[in-house]
Design a protein around this motif. Structure first.
Motif, short mmCIF file in Angstrom:
data_model
loop_
_atom_site.label_atom_id
_atom_site.label_comp_id
_atom_site.label_asym_id
_atom_site.label_seq_id
_atom_site.Cartn_x
_atom_site.Cartn_y
_atom_site.Cartn_z
N GLU A 1 0.86 -1.18 0.00
CA GLU A 1 0.00 0.00 0.00
C GLU A 1 0.90 1.23 0.00
N SER A 2 0.53 2.22 -0.77
CA SER A 2 1.31 3.46 -0.77
C SER A 2 1.16 4.10 0.60
N VAL A 3 2.23 4.74 1.06
CA VAL A 3 2.18 5.43 2.35
C VAL A 3 1.09 6.50 2.32
N PHE A 4 0.79 6.98 1.12
CA PHE A 4 -0.19 8.06 1.00
C PHE A 4 -1.63 7.55 0.91
N ALA A 5 -1.81 6.20 0.84
CA ALA A 5 -3.15 5.66 0.61
C ALA A 5 -4.14 6.10 1.69
N ASN A 6 -3.68 6.05 2.94
CA ASN A 6 -4.54 6.41 4.06
C ASN A 6 -4.99 7.88 3.96
N ASN A 7 -4.01 8.74 3.69
CA ASN A 7 -4.30 10.16 3.55
C ASN A 7 -5.22 10.41 2.35
N ASP A 8 -4.96 9.70 1.25
CA ASP A 8 -5.78 9.86 0.05
C ASP A 8 -7.23 9.51 0.34
N ALA A 9 -7.45 8.45 1.14
CA ALA A 9 -8.81 8.04 1.48
C ALA A 9 -9.48 9.11 2.33
N GLN A 10 -8.74 9.65 3.30
CA GLN A 10 -9.29 10.71 4.16
C GLN A 10 -9.63 11.96 3.35
N ALA A 11 -8.76 12.26 2.37
CA ALA A 11 -8.96 13.44 1.53
C ALA A 11 -10.22 13.27 0.67
N GLU A 12 -10.40 12.07 0.15
CA GLU A 12 -11.56 11.77 -0.70
C GLU A 12 -12.85 11.93 0.12
N LYS A 13 -12.80 11.47 1.35
CA LYS A 13 -13.98 11.57 2.24
C LYS A 13 -14.32 13.05 2.51
N LEU A 14 -13.25 13.82 2.79
CA LEU A 14 -13.45 15.25 3.08
C LEU A 14 -14.05 15.96 1.87
N ARG A 15 -13.54 15.62 0.68
CA ARG A 15 -14.04 16.24 -0.55
C ARG A 15 -15.53 15.94 -0.74
N GLY A 16 -15.92 14.70 -0.43
CA GLY A 16 -17.32 14.31 -0.54
C GLY A 16 -18.21 15.14 0.39
N GLU A 17 -17.73 15.35 1.60
CA GLU A 17 -18.50 16.14 2.58
C GLU A 17 -18.62 17.60 2.14
N LEU A 18 -17.52 18.12 1.58
CA LEU A 18 -17.54 19.52 1.12
C LEU A 18 -18.52 19.68 -0.04
N LYS A 19 -18.59 18.66 -0.90
CA LYS A 19 -19.51 18.71 -2.04
C LYS A 19 -20.95 18.79 -1.52
N GLU A 20 -21.25 17.98 -0.51
CA GLU A 20 -22.60 17.98 0.06
C GLU A 20 -22.95 19.33 0.65
N LYS A 21 -21.96 19.94 1.31
CA LYS A 21 -22.21 21.23 1.96
C LYS A 21 -22.13 22.40 0.98
N GLY A 22 -21.63 22.12 -0.23
CA GLY A 22 -21.49 23.20 -1.21
C GLY A 22 -20.36 24.16 -0.86
N VAL A 23 -19.31 23.64 -0.24
CA VAL A 23 -18.14 24.47 0.09
C VAL A 23 -17.00 24.11 -0.87
N TYR A 24 -16.44 25.10 -1.54
CA TYR A 24 -15.32 24.87 -2.46
C TYR A 24 -14.01 25.15 -1.72
N LEU A 25 -13.18 24.12 -1.60
CA LEU A 25 -11.89 24.30 -0.92
C LEU A 25 -10.78 24.36 -1.96
N LEU A 26 -10.04 25.47 -1.96
CA LEU A 26 -8.92 25.66 -2.90
C LEU A 26 -7.61 25.59 -2.13
N ASN A 27 -6.72 24.71 -2.57
CA ASN A 27 -5.41 24.56 -1.93
C ASN A 27 -4.37 25.37 -2.72
N VAL A 28 -3.75 26.35 -2.06
CA VAL A 28 -2.79 27.22 -2.75
C VAL A 28 -1.37 26.89 -2.26
#
Lengths: 222, 117
Positions: free
Chosen positions: A11-38
């Protein structure tokens, strides 16, 4: 010798973080919040660029900012002066934010009614690119004095970014910065990347980026 | 520090693996590190030694690092070449249209656990 058995993980060391990130993105979509990483190097003008952007967009949308730094609250104070809601995150010596820290930041910011949350990542072209924060899109800011060859030296950064702002074009005459070469190098790593030459100081070119971001936020909320 | 962040992520992954498999100790973990992954193996080992002291599950856990060779492919001539020796410009045809095939990985390959007696 101690008897052991082997468990394959593969498993990639980043797999865990990638899964958490995907979950967060899903929640933001539901709430209609656009998160921009600069992301960018230190001193590329992230905070000044954000100040300009907030000035352009704050009448039409609710904007909040998360400032991530190893220490200090200098940037948060600058952003707070624009009237936008802001929270300062300290990474405690770590060179990047991950999805878990981003989630904590969002909870601390309490920006349920925000349309756009901008995450100003730690100034660094290496590590932040490797950790998905859960943002809808990532962008990089590259400033003229840094040189047009940065996309070659830090390829991953430019590969993961949907848009690249080339800042400080007002001082271009004093540097050997080749805009065509820079564009070519960015597109070599990421053919889809949008490129926006701006001067956060004079305001030149900021409109075009604001228009891109406006469309992004509108589409995300659909 | 970059390596410390990586170490925390490895530890998190191992804790979930331990939970899923009801493990009380892990003897070693093998991590594959690409030659151009930006992770410096010595730093990773130092961070590991410091960080595991706080976790009972990992206190005896040895970190084994396997290097993955970095290979770049050239779209110009279709050949593959050694990334570390030649960088991004193809040594065969001089093209800059090249991309990394392997060498950027940081993977947890496997762990060993004490055999239950």
């Amino acid at each position: 010798m101690e008897k052991v058995r082997i468990l394959e993980i593969k498993e990639s060391v980043f797999a865990n973080n990638d899964a958490q990130a995907e979950k967060l993105r899903g929640e933001l979509k539901e709430k209609g919040v656009y998160l921009l990483n600069v992301m960018s190097s230190p001193g590329s003008g992230k905070t000044t660029t954000l100040t300009r952007l907030i000035e352009q967009l704050q009448e039409e949308m609710n904007i909040a900012v998360m400032e991530a730094d190893i220490d200090s609250d200098v940037d948060a104070r600058t952003i707070a002066a624009t009237g936008a809601k802001v929270i300062q995150l300290h990474t405690g010596g770590m060179c990047h934010l991950d999805a878990g820290m981003t989630r904590q930041g969002l909870e601390g910011l309490d920006a349920k009614d925000a349309d756009l949350v901008i995450l100003e990542n730690v100034g660094n072209l290496v590590c932040p690119a490797e950790f998905d924060t859960g943002a809808v899109k990532s962008i990089a800011i590259l400033s003229v004095p840094e040189g047009h060859d940065k996309p070659l030296k830090y390829p991953l950064m430019f590969q993961v970014c949907s848009a690249v702002i080339i800042n400080k074009i007002d001082v271009a005459p004093y540097f050997d910065f080749d805009m065509d070469k820079c564009t070519e190098y960015i597109h070599m790593r990421n053919p889809e990347a949008k490129i926006f030459p701006i001067s956060a100081k004079t305001g030149e070119g900021v409109d075009a980026f604001a228009a891109w971001l406006r469309d992004e936020v509108t589409n995300w909320k659909k | 520090m970059h390596e410390l962040g990586i170490v925390f992520h490895i530890m998190d992954s191992l804790e979930s693996v331990a939970k899923e498999n009801s493990l009380s100790a892990i003897s070693s973990v093998t991590v594959e590190v690409g030659e151009v992954s930006t992770v410096i193996p010595d730093y990773l080992t130092d961070c590991w030694a410091w960080a595991i002291k706080k976790k009972e599950l990992l206190q005896q856990c040895e970190l084994v690092i396997e290097t993955i060779h970095a290979v770049t492919h050239c779209d110009g001539c279709g050949k593959d070449y050694d990334t570390v020796a030649h960088g991004r410009i193809c040594p065969n045809c001089g093209s800059e249209k090249t991309w990394l095939i392997t060498g950027n990985e940081i993977n947890i390959k496997e762990i060993t656990v004490p055999e239950e007696s």
